[in-house]
Write a protein that holds these residues in place. Sequence first.
Motif, PDB file in Angstrom:
ATOM      1  N   PRO A 129       0.855  -1.281   0.049  1.00  9.04           N
ATOM      2  CA  PRO A 129      -0.091   0.063  -0.158  1.00  9.04           C
ATOM      3  C   PRO A 129       0.872   1.537  -0.170  1.00  9.04           C
ATOM      4  N   ASP A 130       2.067   1.094   0.409  1.00 11.25           N
ATOM      5  CA  ASP A 130       2.783   2.298   0.409  1.00 11.25           C
ATOM      6  C   ASP A 130       3.527   2.706  -0.770  1.00 11.25           C
ATOM      7  N   LYS A 131       3.442   1.743  -1.772  1.00 10.19           N
ATOM      8  CA  LYS A 131       3.895   1.971  -3.148  1.00 10.19           C
ATOM      9  C   LYS A 131       3.411   3.483  -3.858  1.00 10.19           C
ATOM     10  N   LYS A 134       1.307   3.096  -8.329  1.00  9.44           N
ATOM     11  CA  LYS A 134       0.409   1.896  -8.182  1.00  9.44           C
ATOM     12  C   LYS A 134      -0.217   1.646  -9.698  1.00  9.44           C
ATOM     13  N   THR A 135       0.040   2.513 -10.631  1.00 11.44           N
ATOM     14  CA  THR A 135      -0.854   2.298 -11.777  1.00 11.44           C
ATOM     15  C   THR A 135       0.132   1.563 -12.810  1.00 11.44           C
ATOM     16  N   LEU A 136       1.116   0.982 -12.397  1.00 13.37           N
ATOM     17  CA  LEU A 136       2.217   0.370 -13.353  1.00 13.37           C
ATOM     18  C   LEU A 136       1.685  -0.991 -13.782  1.00 13.37           C
ATOM     19  N   TYR A 137       1.928  -1.361 -15.050  1.00  9.79           N
ATOM     20  CA  TYR A 137       1.655  -2.587 -15.566  1.00  9.79           C
ATOM     21  C   TYR A 137      -0.119  -2.593 -16.109  1.00  9.79           C
ATOM     22  N   GLY A 138      -0.542  -1.365 -15.891  1.00  5.74           N
ATOM     23  CA  GLY A 138      -1.973  -1.296 -16.482  1.00  5.74           C
ATOM     24  C   GLY A 138      -2.800  -1.554 -15.246  1.00  5.74           C
ATOM     25  N   TRP A 139      -2.684  -1.521 -14.225  1.00  4.41           N
ATOM     26  CA  TRP A 139      -3.321  -1.368 -13.020  1.00  4.41           C
ATOM     27  C   TRP A 139      -4.198   0.046 -12.556  1.00  4.41           C
ATOM     28  N   THR A 140      -4.998  -0.092 -12.107  1.00  4.15           N
ATOM     29  CA  THR A 140      -5.735   1.396 -11.619  1.00  4.15           C
ATOM     30  C   THR A 140      -5.408   1.510 -10.020  1.00  4.15           C
ATOM     31  N   VAL A 141      -5.530   2.742  -9.603  1.00  5.27           N
ATOM     32  CA  VAL A 141      -5.299   2.745  -8.154  1.00  5.27           C
ATOM     33  C   VAL A 141      -6.344   1.881  -7.354  1.00  5.27           C
ATOM     34  N   ASP A 142      -7.471   2.023  -7.884  1.00  6.86           N
ATOM     35  CA  ASP A 142      -8.600   1.169  -6.955  1.00  6.86           C
ATOM     36  C   ASP A 142      -8.359  -0.323  -7.076  1.00  6.86           C
ATOM     37  N   GLN A 143      -7.926  -0.934  -8.309  1.00  6.09           N
ATOM     38  CA  GLN A 143      -7.652  -2.279  -8.327  1.00  6.09           C
ATOM     39  C   GLN A 143      -6.248  -2.552  -7.430  1.00  6.09           C
ATOM     40  N   PHE A 144      -5.279  -1.595  -7.512  1.00  6.60           N
ATOM     41  CA  PHE A 144      -4.113  -2.146  -6.618  1.00  6.60           C
ATOM     42  C   PHE A 144      -4.488  -2.067  -5.014  1.00  6.60           C
ATOM     43  N   GLN A 145      -5.183  -0.987  -4.604  1.00  9.27           N
ATOM     44  CA  GLN A 145      -5.793  -0.963  -3.317  1.00  9.27           C
ATOM     45  C   GLN A 145      -6.482  -2.301  -2.808  1.00  9.27           C
ATOM     46  N   SER A 146      -7.140  -2.447  -3.932  1.00  9.29           N
ATOM     47  CA  SER A 146      -8.112  -3.796  -3.509  1.00  9.29           C
ATOM     48  C   SER A 146      -7.213  -5.123  -3.419  1.00  9.29           C
ATOM     49  N   ALA A 147      -6.501  -5.409  -4.444  1.00  7.45           N
ATOM     50  CA  ALA A 147      -5.461  -6.323  -4.269  1.00  7.45           C
ATOM     51  C   ALA A 147      -4.528  -6.347  -3.321  1.00  7.45           C
ATOM     52  N   SER A 148      -4.148  -5.215  -2.718  1.00  8.04           N
ATOM     53  CA  SER A 148      -2.951  -5.017  -1.815  1.00  8.04           C
ATOM     54  C   SER A 148      -3.741  -5.556  -0.297  1.00  8.04           C
ATOM     55  N   GLN A 149      -5.239  -5.514  -0.329  1.00 10.20           N
ATOM     56  CA  GLN A 149      -5.987  -5.765   0.938  1.00 10.20           C
ATOM     57  C   GLN A 149      -6.512  -7.239   0.774  1.00 10.20           C
ATOM     58  N   SER A 163       8.097 -12.676   5.850  1.00 14.84           N
ATOM     59  CA  SER A 163       8.212 -11.269   5.924  1.00 14.84           C
ATOM     60  C   SER A 163       8.572 -10.759   7.259  1.00 14.84           C
ATOM     61  N   THR A 164       9.268  -9.388   6.776  1.00 14.94           N
ATOM     62  CA  THR A 164       9.666  -8.822   8.046  1.00 14.94           C
ATOM     63  C   THR A 164       8.490  -7.976   8.606  1.00 14.94           C
ATOM     64  N   ALA A 165       8.668  -7.644  10.073  1.00 11.03           N
ATOM     65  CA  ALA A 165       7.755  -6.900  10.956  1.00 11.03           C
ATOM     66  C   ALA A 165       7.228  -5.704  10.030  1.00 11.03           C
ATOM     67  N   ASP A 166       8.259  -5.027   9.374  1.00  9.56           N
ATOM     68  CA  ASP A 166       7.589  -3.881   8.645  1.00  9.56           C
ATOM     69  C   ASP A 166       6.622  -4.000   7.548  1.00  9.56           C
ATOM     70  N   GLU A 167       7.252  -5.023   6.641  1.00 11.62           N
ATOM     71  CA  GLU A 167       6.177  -5.580   5.746  1.00 11.62           C
ATOM     72  C   GLU A 167       4.772  -6.063   6.180  1.00 11.62           C
ATOM     73  N   LEU A 168       4.941  -6.671   7.318  1.00 14.93           N
ATOM     74  CA  LEU A 168       3.596  -7.221   7.907  1.00 14.93           C
ATOM     75  C   LEU A 168       2.699  -5.848   8.486  1.00 14.93           C
ATOM     76  N   SER A 176       1.480 -13.982  13.165  1.00 14.35           N
ATOM     77  CA  SER A 176       1.482 -15.471  13.451  1.00 14.35           C
ATOM     78  C   SER A 176       0.652 -16.120  12.594  1.00 14.35           C
ATOM     79  N   THR A 177      -0.499 -15.207  11.969  1.00 12.37           N
ATOM     80  CA  THR A 177      -1.528 -15.703  11.203  1.00 12.37           C
ATOM     81  C   THR A 177      -0.978 -16.004   9.796  1.00 12.37           C
ATOM     82  N   VAL A 178      -0.062 -15.198   9.204  1.00 15.67           N
ATOM     83  CA  VAL A 178       0.670 -15.077   7.916  1.00 15.67           C
ATOM     84  C   VAL A 178       1.665 -16.471   7.963  1.00 15.67           C
ATOM     85  N   LYS A 179       2.280 -16.637   9.149  1.00 16.18           N
ATOM     86  CA  LYS A 179       3.212 -17.804   9.286  1.00 16.18           C
ATOM     87  C   LYS A 179       2.527 -19.068   9.122  1.00 16.18           C
ATOM     88  N   VAL A 180       1.312 -19.210   9.920  1.00 15.41           N
ATOM     89  CA  VAL A 180       0.567 -20.509   9.740  1.00 15.41           C
ATOM     90  C   VAL A 180       0.046 -20.645   8.558  1.00 15.41           C
TER      91      VAL A 180
END
Length: 329
Positions: A129-131, A134-149, A163-168, A176-180
């Motif tokens: 989300p901090d990128k 966000k519109t690279l490779y044909g994405w719209t901002v809404d599509q990028f936000q939806s996919a990142s969530q 994933s590092t703590a900053d990435e999470l 813990s959920t991501v690792k499981v």
Amino acid sequence: MSLDWIYYAISWILLTWHSAWDAIGVPVGAVLGTNFAWILAIVFLVVTVRVILFPVFVKQIKSQRAMQALQPKVKELQEKHKGDRETLQKEMMELYKKEKANPLMGCLPMFLQIPVFLGLFHVLRRLDPDKQNKTLYGWTVDQFQSASQAKLFTAPIAGKFGSTADELASLGANGSTVKVIAGVLVLVMIATTYLTSRQMILKTGWAEDPQQRMIQRLMLYGIPASLLISGAIFPIGVIIYWVTNNLFTLGQQQWVLRKFPPPVTAKKAVAPAASRNPVQPAKSGGLFGRGKAAPPAPVKAAAPKVAGPKPGAKPVNNPKKSRPAKRQG
């Protein structure tokens, strides 16, 4: 060489399928902690790629059949040019050319899927989300936000086991959920990767050529083992792609192997009757019968038992044996 064309192609297929599922009515929001529209978009990215590559896969099977049919001739060449590797390679290349068989054809579908895997890996890694762009490779901002969530059981598809703590924190995910979720998916990925190779080897058997046998061992054991380490850096979305691809491969192989069954060689035809001990069944020599069969145990003829007198007892004459035979007439 720029790989942007791959990223654009993968993004277009992914976004097209997501729009299709959205139009059909698959909920875009999370249900059971899962954004099914994005999960199905990844699944049908696999379907799209596999349908495109299906003719190549059929050619791969036919090439493997041709290679199996040539194994007796290959073995003759190996015996004839034992110790002369250069001449052996030359003769084998001429044999493959004459019979229109290609040893590399067996790996072609796998090589063709590598760009797809790399493209999806790159696209999903960008779902931060901090990128800024966000519109690279044909994405719209809404599509990028939806996919990142987008999530699978509350774990973001852009998250990974390592994933590092900053990435999470950037993805708003629980570590813990991501690792499981990622850990379970990696284990499924390893198991299905092993099963796809095992299924093919069980049907076609181990190759006689040492180089091809080495490739078979690499596919069966080496690649699944390497996934145990490399799986930690794969985003969850990439692992979903890999597992789906393996399941598709298992079904496709089962269908193709029924339609194009492997030829029955003379060695296989006589092996069961010739190698088994009639008294005791021979051992298979491992999971795929790679070990040497146990040699047949010699069977001694049992001597007839003769009842003798006990120690200290008088011998007893058999009246039937001591009686003279009656004369005839």
